[in-house]
Write a protein that holds these residues in place. Structure first.
Motif, PDB file in Angstrom:
ATOM      1  N   VAL A   1       0.729  -1.207  -0.099  1.00 17.63           N
ATOM      2  CA  VAL A   1      -0.015   0.195  -0.488  1.00 17.63           C
ATOM      3  C   VAL A   1       0.952   1.622  -0.376  1.00 17.63           C
ATOM      4  CG1 VAL A   1      -1.995   1.171   0.873  1.00 17.63           C
ATOM      5  CG2 VAL A   1      -2.141  -1.006   0.867  1.00 17.63           C
ATOM      6  N   LEU A   2       1.526   1.133   0.618  1.00 18.42           N
ATOM      7  CA  LEU A   2       2.628   2.144   0.974  1.00 18.42           C
ATOM      8  C   LEU A   2       3.571   2.360  -0.470  1.00 18.42           C
ATOM      9  CD1 LEU A   2       3.976   4.538   2.682  1.00 18.42           C
ATOM     10  CD2 LEU A   2       6.113   2.938   3.551  1.00 18.42           C
ATOM     11  N   ILE A   3       3.729   1.765  -1.026  1.00 21.39           N
ATOM     12  CA  ILE A   3       4.757   1.739  -2.202  1.00 21.39           C
ATOM     13  C   ILE A   3       3.897   2.107  -3.343  1.00 21.39           C
ATOM     14  CG2 ILE A   3       5.446   0.748  -4.949  1.00 21.39           C
ATOM     15  CD1 ILE A   3       6.582  -1.646  -2.125  1.00 21.39           C
ATOM     16  N   LEU A   4       2.464   2.369  -4.038  1.00 17.15           N
ATOM     17  CA  LEU A   4       1.695   2.143  -4.635  1.00 17.15           C
ATOM     18  C   LEU A   4       1.126   4.078  -4.487  1.00 17.15           C
ATOM     19  CD1 LEU A   4      -0.420   1.817  -6.616  1.00 17.15           C
ATOM     20  CD2 LEU A   4      -2.005   0.975  -4.844  1.00 17.15           C
ATOM     21  N   TRP A   5       1.161   4.303  -2.835  1.00 13.18           N
ATOM     22  CA  TRP A   5       0.940   5.932  -2.386  1.00 13.18           C
ATOM     23  C   TRP A   5       2.295   6.233  -3.148  1.00 13.18           C
ATOM     24  CZ3 TRP A   5      -2.577   9.090  -1.293  1.00 13.18           C
ATOM     25  CH2 TRP A   5      -2.397   9.852  -0.980  1.00 13.18           C
ATOM     26  N   ALA A   6       3.749   6.287  -2.707  1.00 16.61           N
ATOM     27  CA  ALA A   6       4.114   6.967  -3.507  1.00 16.61           C
ATOM     28  C   ALA A   6       4.615   6.537  -4.748  1.00 16.61           C
ATOM     29  CB  ALA A   6       5.736   6.699  -2.999  1.00 16.61           C
ATOM     30  N   TYR A   7       4.496   5.714  -5.295  1.00 15.17           N
ATOM     31  CA  TYR A   7       4.230   6.109  -6.753  1.00 15.17           C
ATOM     32  C   TYR A   7       3.212   7.173  -7.420  1.00 15.17           C
ATOM     33  CZ  TYR A   7       3.640   4.280 -11.891  1.00 15.17           C
ATOM     34  OH  TYR A   7       3.368   4.077 -12.986  1.00 15.17           O
ATOM     35  N   VAL A   8       2.114   6.957  -6.791  1.00 13.18           N
ATOM     36  CA  VAL A   8       0.619   7.853  -7.064  1.00 13.18           C
ATOM     37  C   VAL A   8       1.262   9.439  -7.204  1.00 13.18           C
ATOM     38  CG1 VAL A   8      -1.780   8.589  -7.122  1.00 13.18           C
ATOM     39  CG2 VAL A   8      -0.757   6.254  -6.502  1.00 13.18           C
ATOM     40  N   ILE A   9       1.917   9.524  -6.322  1.00 16.05           N
ATOM     41  CA  ILE A   9       2.706  10.782  -6.033  1.00 16.05           C
ATOM     42  C   ILE A   9       4.081  11.114  -6.997  1.00 16.05           C
ATOM     43  CG2 ILE A   9       1.103  11.181  -3.971  1.00 16.05           C
ATOM     44  CD1 ILE A   9       3.312  11.196  -2.264  1.00 16.05           C
ATOM     45  N   GLN A  10       4.488  10.814  -6.937  1.00 15.93           N
ATOM     46  CA  GLN A  10       5.846  10.804  -7.055  1.00 15.93           C
ATOM     47  C   GLN A  10       5.664  11.392  -8.810  1.00 15.93           C
ATOM     48  OE1 GLN A  10       8.319  10.005  -9.824  1.00 15.93           O
ATOM     49  NE2 GLN A  10       7.015   8.390 -10.942  1.00 15.93           N
ATOM     50  N   LYS A  11       4.871  11.324  -9.372  1.00 15.06           N
ATOM     51  CA  LYS A  11       4.699  12.158 -10.893  1.00 15.06           C
ATOM     52  C   LYS A  11       4.752  13.087 -10.917  1.00 15.06           C
ATOM     53  CE  LYS A  11       3.582  11.602 -15.803  1.00 15.06           C
ATOM     54  NZ  LYS A  11       2.613  11.091 -16.504  1.00 15.06           N
ATOM     55  N   LYS A  12       3.755  13.581 -10.221  1.00  9.83           N
ATOM     56  CA  LYS A  12       2.887  14.568  -9.695  1.00  9.83           C
ATOM     57  C   LYS A  12       3.667  15.708  -8.447  1.00  9.83           C
ATOM     58  CE  LYS A  12      -1.957  13.512  -9.488  1.00  9.83           C
ATOM     59  NZ  LYS A  12      -3.237  13.580  -8.450  1.00  9.83           N
ATOM     60  N   GLN A  13       4.278  14.753  -8.063  1.00  8.82           N
ATOM     61  CA  GLN A  13       6.046  16.189  -7.085  1.00  8.82           C
ATOM     62  C   GLN A  13       6.548  16.360  -8.491  1.00  8.82           C
ATOM     63  OE1 GLN A  13       7.057  13.672  -4.339  1.00  8.82           O
ATOM     64  NE2 GLN A  13       9.362  15.421  -3.345  1.00  8.82           N
ATOM     65  N   ARG A  14       7.082  15.960  -9.358  1.00  9.27           N
ATOM     66  CA  ARG A  14       8.026  15.614 -10.276  1.00  9.27           C
ATOM     67  C   ARG A  14       7.710  17.235 -11.081  1.00  9.27           C
ATOM     68  NH1 ARG A  14      11.493  11.854 -14.026  1.00  9.27           N
ATOM     69  NH2 ARG A  14      12.377  13.445 -14.835  1.00  9.27           N
ATOM     70  N   VAL A  15       7.086  16.866 -11.466  1.00  5.86           N
ATOM     71  CA  VAL A  15       5.827  18.361 -11.771  1.00  5.86           C
ATOM     72  C   VAL A  15       6.021  19.923 -11.497  1.00  5.86           C
ATOM     73  CG1 VAL A  15       4.047  19.810 -14.044  1.00  5.86           C
ATOM     74  CG2 VAL A  15       5.610  16.548 -13.819  1.00  5.86           C
ATOM     75  N   ALA A  16       5.774  19.494 -10.466  1.00  4.06           N
ATOM     76  CA  ALA A  16       5.627  20.343  -9.365  1.00  4.06           C
ATOM     77  C   ALA A  16       6.727  21.522  -8.768  1.00  4.06           C
ATOM     78  CB  ALA A  16       5.032  20.617  -8.228  1.00  4.06           C
TER      79      ALA A  16
END
Length: 595
Positions: A186-201
Motif C-alpha cells: 500500500v505504501l509503495i503504491l501511494w509513493a508511486y501515485v504522488i511522485q510524478k505530480k511532485q516532480r512536475v510541481a
C-alpha cells in the motif's frame, strides 16, 4: 540579436531528466569512497548498538526479572549503557564526517558547473538573464549538497537499520514479522501515485525561483535607472508579481510533497495497532510478554527508517527539478571551441582579412553581417563607423572569435582563426569592450588583470600612457584604493581609463577598442590620444567610434550599414566622396557648432 529569455518567462527544458543520470552523482562520491566506508562502518556499529536495546529488554523481562537474577540484570544494564555510548559516539562521528563530505561534494560540483560556464560563448549569456545562471551555481547546488552526502548516507544507514531489524524480528517471531509487512505494498503504491505530480510541481517551482532571482539581479543592476526615473513603485509591483508566482508554485509543490509523510505515518500506526491486536490475542500461548514488548520496539525501529527512506525519496524527487537544470548547464556545449587539430598561433604580425564573412546568431534568424570583405595590413589602424546596430561590434567580436562566423573566413597572417587555439589568439589581442567592467579589488589589481605577471612599475607606466595616473594619484590610497564591483564609486570616464590601461598593459599585437573613448571628456581624450599614437605604432588596431573626430588619422575607415561595408577609405577620400561618411561627419560637426 539572439533570442533572449526574460525574467518573467519560464525556461523550457531542452532535455528531460533521465533516471540513469543519477549515476552521474556517483562521479562526485567516488573520490570519497574511503571516507564513506568508514562512515558506513560507524553506521553499522551504531545501528547494532541501538537495536540491541529491545532484545536486552526482552531477556530482562522474560528471564532476569522472573528468576530474580540480579547479576544478569546488572550485566544487561551494563551492556545497554555501553551500547548507548557506542551509538552516541558513532552518531557524532557520522554527523561530523558527513558534513565535511557534503561540503567537499558541494565544492566539486559547483566548480565543474562554474568551469563549464567560463567556457560558454557570448551567445549563451546574451540569451538569458544572468540571475538565472547565478541561481544554478549557488542555490540549486546548495539544495543538493545535503542530498548528495547526508541524505545518501542516511539512506544507507536506514536500509542497514531495516535489514538488521528484520533479522532480529524474524529471529523472535517470523509470523508477527510477516504481519508487520502486510501494508508495505500500500505504501509503495501511494509513493508511486504522488511522485510524478511532485516532480512536475517542483520543476515549475524551479522555474519560478529562477525568474525571481533573475528579476532581483536585474533590478539591483538597474537601481540607478529605476530611482532616476522614479519607477520604484512599478519595480515593487513587478517584484510582487514574480514573488507571488514563486509562492503559489511553492505551495502547490509542498502540498504534494507532504502527502507522502502522512501516508507513511498512517501505515506505521495501523501496522502497530495490528501487531498489538494479534499479539494480545496470542499472549501467553505463542507470544510471551517480553516478546510482544520487544516486537513493538522493533516495529518502531523498523518504521522510523522507513519514514526516513520515504523522506529521502521525497527529497530525491524534489531535487530532480534542480538536477535537471544543473546537468543541463553542465552539458551545455560551447560553440566556440578549439578544433580537434587546432594549433597555437605564432607571434602575430597583424595581417587581418575578412573574406566574404556573413554572420547570424541562430540558424533560423536573418544575417546580421552580409558578405563583409576587407584587408588590414600589419600596423594599420582600421576604424569602423556607422549607425547604432549597423554591425560594427559584431565584426570585432568575430575577430576575437567570441562568435563563430556563419559563412566566409577570418584570417590572421593568412591563418584561419577557426583552426588555432583560442588562448593563443586572445592572449595576443587587447580588447576593450564598450561595456567597461571593473572588478572589486584594488585599482592596481584591476589594471594588472591585463597581464598578471606585470610589476608595479609596469602597471603604473600603462596607467600613465592611458592618462589614468593623474586621477589615480589623487585617490586616498592611490593604486591601492579599493573599488567596488563595476567601479560604482568612479565616474564612467575614470572606469574607461582604467580599462584602457589594462589593455595597454597586455601589450597586444592586435588592439581592439570598442567605443573606448565614449565616456571620456574632450580634454582627457586629447591627452589619451597622445598615448594612443605611440601605442598604435607597429600594431594592427581596430577602433569602433561614434565620435568621428577621434579616427581621422586612421589608415582605413570602414562605413558599416545594415551589416555591410558600404564605404571604405581614408578620412580625406571618404569626405571627397560625399557619401554616408560625409553625412555622418557633417551632422556631428554641425551639432558641435550648435553647442
Amino acid at each position: 540579436m539572439a533570442k533572449r529569455n526574460t525574467y518573467n518567462q519560464d525556461e523550457s527544458l531542452r532535455q528531460r531528466f533521465n533516471w540513469h543520470d543519477y549515476a552521474r552523482l556517483g562521479h562526485y562520491l567516488k573520490p570519497y569512497a574511503g571516507q564513506m566506508l568508514l562512515v558506513l562502518g560507524s553506521i553499522l556499529l551504531g545501528n547494532v548498538a541501538v537495536i540491541l536495546g529491545p532484545y536486552l529488554m526482552k531477556v530482562a523481562i522474560d528471564q532476569a526479572i522472573p528468576n530474580r537474577d540480579f547479576h544478569q540484570l546488572w550485566l544487561l544494564g551494563g551492556i545497554f549503557l555501553t551500547s548507548l555510548l557506542v551509538a552516541f559516539g558513532c552518531f557524532r562521528y557520522r554527523i561530523w564526517s558527513i558534513t565535511k563530505i557534503g561540503q567537499d561534494l558541494l565544492i566539486d560540483m559547483r566548480t565543474d558547473l562554474f568551469t563549464n560556464i567560463q567556457r560558454l560563448p557570448f551567445s549563451y549569456f546574451d540569451s538569458r538573464p544572468h540571475g538565472k545562471i547565478l541561481i544554478r551555481v549557488v542555490n540549486y547546488i546548495n539544495t543538493l549538497s545535503d542530498l548528495l552526502a547526508n541524505g545518501l548516507v542516511n539512506l544507507i544507514s536506514d536500509i542497514i537499520s531495516v535489514i538488521i531489524t528484520l533479522i532480529f524480528m524474524f529471529a523472535i517471531n517470523w509470523k508477527l514479522t510477516f504481519d508487520s509487512l502486510v501494508l508495505i505494498p500500500v505504501l509503495i503504491l501511494w509513493a508511486y501515485v504522488i511522485q510524478k505530480k511532485q516532480r512536475v510541481a517542483f520543476r515549475e517551482l524551479s522555474n519560478k525561483q529562477s525568474n525571481l532571482n533573475a528579476y532581483i539581479h536585474e533590478s539591483i543592476d538597474g537601481i540607478k535607472i529605476t530611482q532616476g526615473f522614479a519607477q520604484e513603485e512599478n519595480a515593487i509591483q513587478a517584484f510582487d508579481d514574480v514573488a507571488n508566482d514563486n509562492r503559489d508554485s511553492y505551495m502547490r509543490a509542498v502540498k504534494i510533497q507532504y502527502a507522502l509523510g502522512p501516508g507513511v505515518q498512517n501505515v506505521s500506526t495501523i501496522t502497530t495497532a495490528l501487531i498489538y491486536f494479534i499479539g494480545i490475542q496470542q499472549l501467553g500461548v505463542v507470544v510471551s510478554t517480553g516478546t510482544l514488548i520487544a516486537f513493538i520496539g522493533y516495529i518502531n525501529n523498523f518504521w522510523n527508517p522507513i519514514i526516513n527512506i520515504g523522506n529521502f525519496y521525497n527529497s530525491l524527487i524534489t531535487a530532480t527539478a534542480y538536477l535537471e537544470r544543473i546537468f543541463e548547464t553542465m552539458d551545455e556545449k560551447s560553440t566556440v571551441i578549439d578544433a580537434p587539430d587546432a594549433f597555437d598561433l605564432p607571434p602575430i604580425k597583424g595581417d587581418v582579412r575578412f573574406n566574404d564573412v556573413s554572420f547570424r546568431y541562430d540558424q533560423d534568424e536573418p544575417m546580421i553581417l552580409k558578405h563583409v570583405l576587407f584587408h588590414a595590413k600589419p600596423g594599420q589602424t582600421i576604424a569602423l563607423v556607422g549607425e547604432t546596430g549597423a554591425g560594427k561590434s559584431t565584426i570585432i567580436n568575430l575577430l576575437s572569435r567570441f562568435y563563430n562566423v556563419s559563412e566566409g573566413q577570418v584570417t590572421i597572417d593568412n591563418v584561419d582563426i577557426s583552426q588555432i587555439t583560442l588562448d593563443s589568439l586572445r592572449t595576443q589581442m587587447g580588447v576593450m569592450q564598450q561595456d567597461t567592467f571593473i572588478f572589486s579589488g584594488t585599482i592596481m589589481d584591476n589594471i594588472r588583470y591585463g597581464r598578471l605577471d606585470a610589476t608595479d612599475d609596469e602597471v603604473v607606466q600603462a596607467a600613465k600612457v592611458a592618462r589614468a595616473d593623474d586621477f589615480i594619484r589623487t585617490l586616498p590610497d592611490g593604486y591601492q584604493t579599493t573599488v567596488q564591483e563595476r567601479g560604482g564609486s568612479m565616474s564612467a570616464g575614470q572606469r574607461q581609463l582604467i580599462a584602457f590601461a589594462r589593455v595597454l598593459l597586455a601589450d597586444p599585437r592586435i588592439l581592439i577598442l570598442d567605443e573606448a573613448t565614449a565616456a571620456i571628456d574632450t580634454k582627457t581624450e586629447a591627452l589619451l590620444q597622445e598615448g594612443l599614437n605611440e601605442l598604435l605604432k607597429g600594431r594592427t588596431s581596430f577602433i569602433v567610434a561614434h565620435r568621428l573626430s577621434t579616427i581621422q588619422r586612421a589608415d582605413q575607415i570602414l562605413v558599416v550599414d545594415d551589416g555591410q561595408i558600404v564605404e571604405a577609405g581614408t578620412h580625406a577620400e571618404l569626405m571627397a566622396q560625399r557619401g554616408q561618411y560625409y553625412e555622418l561627419y557633417d551632422s556631428q560637426y554641425r551639432m558641435l557648432q550648435a553647442t
